[in-house]
Design an enzyme around this catalytic site. Structure first.
Site, PDB file in Angstrom:
ATOM      1  CB  SER A   1      -3.879   5.786 -29.152  1.00  0.00           C
ATOM      2  OG  SER A   1      -4.835   4.893 -29.674  1.00  0.00           O
TER       3      SER A   1
ATOM      4  CD  GLU B   1      -0.176  -2.056 -30.545  1.00  0.00           C
ATOM      5  OE1 GLU B   1      -1.365  -1.798 -30.248  1.00  0.00           O
ATOM      6  OE2 GLU B   1       0.203  -3.173 -30.914  1.00  0.00           O
TER       7      GLU B   1
ATOM      8  CG  ASP C   1      -1.311 -15.415 -29.114  1.00  0.00           C
ATOM      9  OD1 ASP C   1      -2.239 -16.132 -28.722  1.00  0.00           O
ATOM     10  OD2 ASP C   1      -1.472 -14.408 -29.839  1.00  0.00           O
TER      11      ASP C   1
ATOM     12  CG  PHE D   1       1.725  -9.016 -39.113  1.00  0.00           C
ATOM     13  CD1 PHE D   1       3.052  -9.267 -39.374  1.00  0.00           C
ATOM     14  CD2 PHE D   1       1.381  -8.280 -37.988  1.00  0.00           C
ATOM     15  CE1 PHE D   1       4.026  -8.790 -38.527  1.00  0.00           C
ATOM     16  CE2 PHE D   1       2.345  -7.803 -37.143  1.00  0.00           C
ATOM     17  CZ  PHE D   1       3.663  -8.051 -37.403  1.00  0.00           C
TER      18      PHE D   1
ATOM     19  CG  HIS E   1      -4.603   1.727 -31.110  1.00  0.00           C
ATOM     20  ND1 HIS E   1      -3.972   2.318 -30.028  1.00  0.00           N
ATOM     21  CD2 HIS E   1      -3.895   0.597 -31.370  1.00  0.00           C
ATOM     22  CE1 HIS E   1      -2.949   1.570 -29.649  1.00  0.00           C
ATOM     23  NE2 HIS E   1      -2.866   0.523 -30.454  1.00  0.00           N
TER      24      HIS E   1
END
Ligand code: FAD
Length: 292
Positions: free
Chosen positions: A10, A12, A103, A210, A260
């Site tokens: 998958s 994103e 967040d 990140f 993913h």
């Protein structure tokens, strides 16, 4: 043989902020569809700024004939707004959600009617029954705000018990952390698939930034090697592809139920990693390798 036939993948995306970004993402998606992803998901910004962009990207993916999952975060939200989002997503034809606490951007306070993702999962189930397949987030290296690893694992089990069907992990570069997490979750009676989240390495500074924010650990040897390349992006890419392909191989060999990919709205690294995995997936000597 196509990787997606043996290991579901998958992908994103995040919602672009400009019309140019929307067009660029359309092209990126077309390239990635060659991998036949099980679904493509679109992130959802807590606090409202990018939420229309999420719905637009999800609509585009559905119109392109692919399965789309919308992320949905609950921090700062009310039951009424979540109910409206659910109705809208259902009407669009979305059948899969990634349910998150989220967040809030600084300055938004902590208001809202939901505290944790487990509250959101329970609410989605109470409002919409089994209409949606619900994914939740998992943290093999422990969520940065967790009071303890045990508490975080318990919070994960609570989310699943509230009605999640499967989970996607935060990214990591240490396969042992993932396998241990899956084992510990299993010992708590959590039996849903836990799919590892994979972050291709594109830029050293972006990755460090990140990872600091989300609590993902960059192992020392990877960090030092990346730093040693300086601005040499070709070396960073080549090293990143080796490291991430090898991680995916370990995960596949250890029984991960899928992969993913966090695309960062880029296609090249994911295509290359999957092509390499595809190649290693050859069932017989001399069999043709199908890369699309
Ligand atoms: P929760 O599961 O609610 O956990 C948050 C913290 O609270 C953890 O420390 C947990 O241990 C603790 N906790 C949970 N329940 C309890 C309890 N009952 N008692 C005490 N402590 C508890 N963010 C976005 O804004 N938009 C996105 O689209 C997005 N997509 C993501 C996709 C994935 C696959 C992942 C892994 C993360 C994503 N995030 C996204 C980031 C995520 O929102 C943050 O990591 C956020 O800080 C936590 O969200 P959560 O759903 O995991 O929260």
């Amino acid at each position: 043989m196509n990787l997606s036939k043996t290991l579901p993948i998958s992908i994103e995306f995040f919602p672009p902020k400009t019309p140019e970004g929307v067009e660029k993402l359309r092209l990126v998606r077309q390239k990635l569809y060659a991998l036949q992803p099980e679904f493509c998901s679109v992130t959802f910004g807590a606090g409202g700024s990018t939420q229309e962009g999420t719905f637009a990207a999800v609509r585009d993916i559905l119109a392109e004939g692919m399965n789309a999952a919308s992320h949905l975060s609950c921090i700062g939200a009310t039951r009424v707004t979540v109910r409206e989002h659910l109705a809208r997503l259902k009407e669009m034809g979305v059948r899969r959600l990634v349910a998150l606490r989220g967040d809030l951007p600084s300055g938004y306070g902590t208001g809202g009617e939901f505290h944790y993702a487990s509250d959101l999962v329970a609410y989605i189930r109470s409002e919409t029954g089994d209409d949606f397949h619900i994914e939740v987030a998992a943290y093999p290296e422990v969520h940065p705000q967790a009071k303890s690893p045990g508490g975080d694992l318990q919070a994960f089990a609570t989310k699943v018990a509230a009605g999640a069907n499967s989970a996607i992990t935060q990214y990591f570069y240490n396969a042992d952390a993932y396998f241990r997490f899956v084992e510990d979750a299993d010992a708590l009676g959590v039996s849903v698939p836990i799919v590892p989240g994979i972050m291709p390495i594109a830029s050293s500074t972006q990755l460090m930034r990140f990872s600091d924010a989300c609590g993902a650990e960059i192992p020392r040897w990877i960090r030092l090697r990346l730093q040693s390349f300086g601005d040499d992006s070709a070396s960073i890419h080549a090293f990143g592809l080796d490291v991430v392909t090898s991680l995916c191989e370990q995960l596949r060999a250890g029984g991960a139920p899928g992969l993913h990919f966090y695309s960062m709205n880029q296609s090249a690294a994911i295509l290359e990693i999957c092509a390499r995995l595809n190649h290693q997936d050859r069932p017989e000597e001399g069999a043709a390798v199908e890369l699309s």
